[in-house]
Design a protein around this motif. Structure first.
Motif, PDB file in Angstrom:
ATOM      1  N   ASN A   1      -3.036   5.242  -3.140  1.00  0.00           N
ATOM      2  CA  ASN A   1      -3.971   6.278  -2.701  1.00  0.00           C
ATOM      3  C   ASN A   1      -3.315   7.651  -2.739  1.00  0.00           C
ATOM      4  OD1 ASN A   1      -6.431   7.194  -1.031  1.00  0.00           O
ATOM      5  ND2 ASN A   1      -4.681   7.901   0.192  1.00  0.00           N
ATOM      6  N   ASP A   2      -4.079   8.663  -3.106  1.00  0.00           N
ATOM      7  CA  ASP A   2      -3.592  10.042  -2.985  1.00  0.00           C
ATOM      8  C   ASP A   2      -4.797  10.957  -2.818  1.00  0.00           C
ATOM      9  OD1 ASP A   2      -0.613  11.374  -3.773  1.00  0.00           O
ATOM     10  OD2 ASP A   2      -2.326  12.759  -3.756  1.00  0.00           O
ATOM     11  N   LEU A   3      -4.605  11.972  -1.986  1.00  0.00           N
ATOM     12  CA  LEU A   3      -5.686  12.926  -1.708  1.00  0.00           C
ATOM     13  C   LEU A   3      -5.974  13.819  -2.911  1.00  0.00           C
ATOM     14  CD1 LEU A   3      -7.538  14.056   0.519  1.00  0.00           C
ATOM     15  CD2 LEU A   3      -5.660  15.494   1.268  1.00  0.00           C
TER      16      LEU A   3
ATOM     17  N   GLN B   1      -8.359   9.294  -1.063  1.00  0.00           N
ATOM     18  CA  GLN B   1      -8.789   9.573   0.307  1.00  0.00           C
ATOM     19  C   GLN B   1      -7.664  10.244   1.082  1.00  0.00           C
ATOM     20  OE1 GLN B   1      -9.892   5.777   2.054  1.00  0.00           O
ATOM     21  NE2 GLN B   1     -10.868   5.140   0.156  1.00  0.00           N
ATOM     22  N   GLU B   2      -8.025  10.796   2.225  1.00  0.00           N
ATOM     23  CA  GLU B   2      -7.008  11.307   3.133  1.00  0.00           C
ATOM     24  C   GLU B   2      -6.222  10.082   3.635  1.00  0.00           C
ATOM     25  OE1 GLU B   2      -4.569  12.905   5.778  1.00  0.00           O
ATOM     26  OE2 GLU B   2      -5.996  11.442   6.532  1.00  0.00           O
ATOM     27  N   ALA B   3      -4.893  10.198   3.669  1.00  0.00           N
ATOM     28  CA  ALA B   3      -4.050   9.026   3.924  1.00  0.00           C
ATOM     29  C   ALA B   3      -4.347   8.342   5.262  1.00  0.00           C
ATOM     30  CB  ALA B   3      -2.578   9.426   3.865  1.00  0.00           C
TER      31      ALA B   3
ATOM     32  N   VAL C   1       5.333   4.959   3.287  1.00  0.00           N
ATOM     33  CA  VAL C   1       4.919   6.321   3.642  1.00  0.00           C
ATOM     34  C   VAL C   1       5.945   7.295   3.076  1.00  0.00           C
ATOM     35  CG1 VAL C   1       4.201   7.816   5.536  1.00  0.00           C
ATOM     36  CG2 VAL C   1       4.091   5.347   5.806  1.00  0.00           C
ATOM     37  N   ASP C   2       5.547   8.052   2.064  1.00  0.00           N
ATOM     38  CA  ASP C   2       6.516   8.887   1.349  1.00  0.00           C
ATOM     39  C   ASP C   2       5.976  10.312   1.201  1.00  0.00           C
ATOM     40  OD1 ASP C   2       8.849   9.373  -0.204  1.00  0.00           O
ATOM     41  OD2 ASP C   2       7.656   9.166  -2.031  1.00  0.00           O
ATOM     42  N   PRO C   3       6.004  11.075   2.286  1.00  0.00           N
ATOM     43  CA  PRO C   3       5.428  12.423   2.228  1.00  0.00           C
ATOM     44  C   PRO C   3       6.453  13.463   1.791  1.00  0.00           C
ATOM     45  CG  PRO C   3       6.157  11.964   4.435  1.00  0.00           C
ATOM     46  CD  PRO C   3       6.568  10.781   3.606  1.00  0.00           C
TER      47      PRO C   3
ATOM     48  N   ALA D   1       0.840  -1.200   0.000  1.00  0.00           N
ATOM     49  CA  ALA D   1       0.000   0.000   0.000  1.00  0.00           C
ATOM     50  C   ALA D   1       0.868   1.241   0.000  1.00  0.00           C
ATOM     51  CB  ALA D   1      -0.889   0.014   1.232  1.00  0.00           C
ATOM     52  N   GLU D   2       0.425   2.228  -0.773  1.00  0.00           N
ATOM     53  CA  GLU D   2       1.091   3.529  -0.777  1.00  0.00           C
ATOM     54  C   GLU D   2       0.022   4.573  -0.491  1.00  0.00           C
ATOM     55  OE1 GLU D   2       3.265   4.296  -4.496  1.00  0.00           O
ATOM     56  OE2 GLU D   2       4.257   5.851  -3.333  1.00  0.00           O
ATOM     57  N   PRO D   3      -0.083   5.013   0.772  1.00  0.00           N
ATOM     58  CA  PRO D   3      -1.128   5.994   1.094  1.00  0.00           C
ATOM     59  C   PRO D   3      -0.887   7.365   0.466  1.00  0.00           C
ATOM     60  CG  PRO D   3       0.243   5.501   3.025  1.00  0.00           C
ATOM     61  CD  PRO D   3       0.644   4.540   1.963  1.00  0.00           C
TER      62      PRO D   3
END
Ligand SMILES: C[S@@+](CC[C@H](N)C(=O)[O-])C[C@H]1O[C@@H](n2cnc3c(N)ncnc32)[C@H](O)[C@@H]1O
Length: 392
Positions: free
Chosen positions: A95-97, A123-125, A144-146, A69-71
């Motif tokens: 996923n991406d906002l 969606q929001e992560a 998690v790559d912010p 998963a990549e939020p």
């Protein structure tokens, strides 16, 4: 969309085995890169080494079929590379906002023939991760790559990661983590950084410590798999071990780091004790950093297996891994050779000679991937100085 055509401001890129659509990377007229956050969908070509490492770690670590998963997926390139370049990822939740990123993820999955293996969402992560916190919906790998600090996503990443799964996280807020701007580090990571010659390793230890403390709150322990620093980011990968005993075990690896600016003594103190305010060697005032991870940061044999899989255009990952393979990451901190030489008033000797001599004296010593011209050792400052004065 037709092959080769791209919307305004976008183009097709190639990375690893993936061909994908992303915005034209912004640059000044002089060719200097501009912050990629200013573009409609995030993509930073300079983060390829981070994606290479993710692909290598997932391929080398898991020996079963997994769901990743990549939020915070941006263009989806990392997750699609996991599907195309490893044999063990059978499904990727990307996923991406940002709604434009969500559309680009779907286009890129289609263009790479993996649309049936990608579950795209917008969606929001934290919400996305929380929805996967029930055991049967958890992932084996969460990335998690912010932009900036990963802290606000880490607890939910651990919630969404199954027992013996892996969380990989990067941080780009290096000014905070290396103590150039200590206050944001204290605010975000609950830890005091230290701006000294080995701050980059302290940054990694603060981040790993944060992951361990987030896991412990959820009754889980962690096992660090790989940690590294690369130009504009640091990245850690940790295995999640659910259960109270794992949590208690990894909390034992959290502590304080003290450093004496006069004689360069580096020491660690368990979290449950107060760190010495004065240096045990010379009596000067100690600087204190932490709480942070004082245990091993990387698994050398995993780094070796990753190195065996390095692809042709993975130069930077190869360079980092070939150093991590022999780095003793259970030694805390490091001493840059130029600093040691100034201290010992001599010309700089080769780091390998210093390491060999320290080992001859019975100490542990190794190089570090962060600075090839530095040594890690458990020798006290007086013996490091002795080695420097005896070497030709
Ligand atoms: C650094 S980029 C991800 C890059 C990507 N992992 C890669 O390897 O190319 C961070 C992404 O997080 C997204 N984002 C930021 N805040 C978010 C949030 N709260 N929830 C979900 N996505 C978010 C941004 O739109 C951006 O695409």
């Amino acid at each position: 969309m037709q092959e080769n055509s791209a919307p305004d401001g976008f183009r097709w890129y190639s990375e690893g085995r993936v061909r994908f659509l992303a915005p034209i990377f912004p640059a000044t007229e002089a060719g200097e890169p501009i912050a990629p956050t200013k573009i409609p969908v995030f993509y930073n070509p300079f983060s390829k080494p981070s994606r290479d490492m993710t692909v290598l770690l997932v391929a080398a670590f898991f020996n079963k079929r997994i769901t990743a998963a990549e939020p915070l997926a941006g263009s989806g390139v990392r997750g699609i590379r996991l599907l195309k370049e490893t044999e063990n990822v059978e499904e990727a939740y990307l996923n991406d906002l940002n709604p434009s990123a969500y559309n680009v993820i779907k286009l890129n999955a289609e263009a790479n023939g993996v649309a049936d293996k990608v579950v795209a969402s917008n969606q929001e992560a934290s919400l996305f991760l929380a929805r996967h916190s029930e055991a049967r919906y958890r992932f084996e790998y969460v990335d998690v790559d912010p932009v900036g600090a990963p802290v606000r996503f880490l607890e939910n990443s651990i919630r969404a990661c199954g027992h013996l799964g892996v969380v990989g996280a990067s941080a780009t807020d290096l000014a905070a983590l290396t103590g150039v701007k200590p206050r944001p580090c204290i605010r975000k990571y609950d830890a005091i950084p230290m701006h000294v010659a080995f701050s980059k390793e302290i940054a990694i230890r603060i981040m790993m410590g944060f992951v361990a403390r987030a896991a412990a709150r959820l009754n889980a322990g962690i096992e660090p798999l790989l940690s590294y620093y690369h130009r504009h980011f640091i990245r850690v990968f940790a295995q999640v071990k659910r259960g109270r005993s794992g949590a208690l075990q990894s909390i034992q690896e959290i502590g304080w780091l003290t450093y004496c600016g006069s004689c360069m003594r580096i020491e660690t103190t368990p979290l449950t004790e107060l760190p010495d305010r004065l240096c045990r060697t010379c009596g000067s005032g100690n600087m204190v950093a932490g709480p942070l991870w004082v245990g091993r940061l990387s698994d050398n044999s995993l780094a070796g297996r990753m190195l065996e899989r390095v692809g042709e255009d993975y130069d930077e990952a190869r360079r980092a891994l070939s150093r991590i393979v022999s780095e003793d990451t259970s030694l805390v901190g490091y001493y840059p050779i130029p600093l040691l030489s100034r201290w010992a008033r001599r010309s700089p000797p080769p780091p390998k000679a210093v390491i060999e001599e320290l080992r001859n004296l019975g100490y542990r010593a190794s190089q570090t991937h962060i600075d090839p011209n530095a040594v890690k050792t458990d020798a006290p400052p007086e013996d490091i100085k002795r080695v420097l004065s005896t070497l030709p």
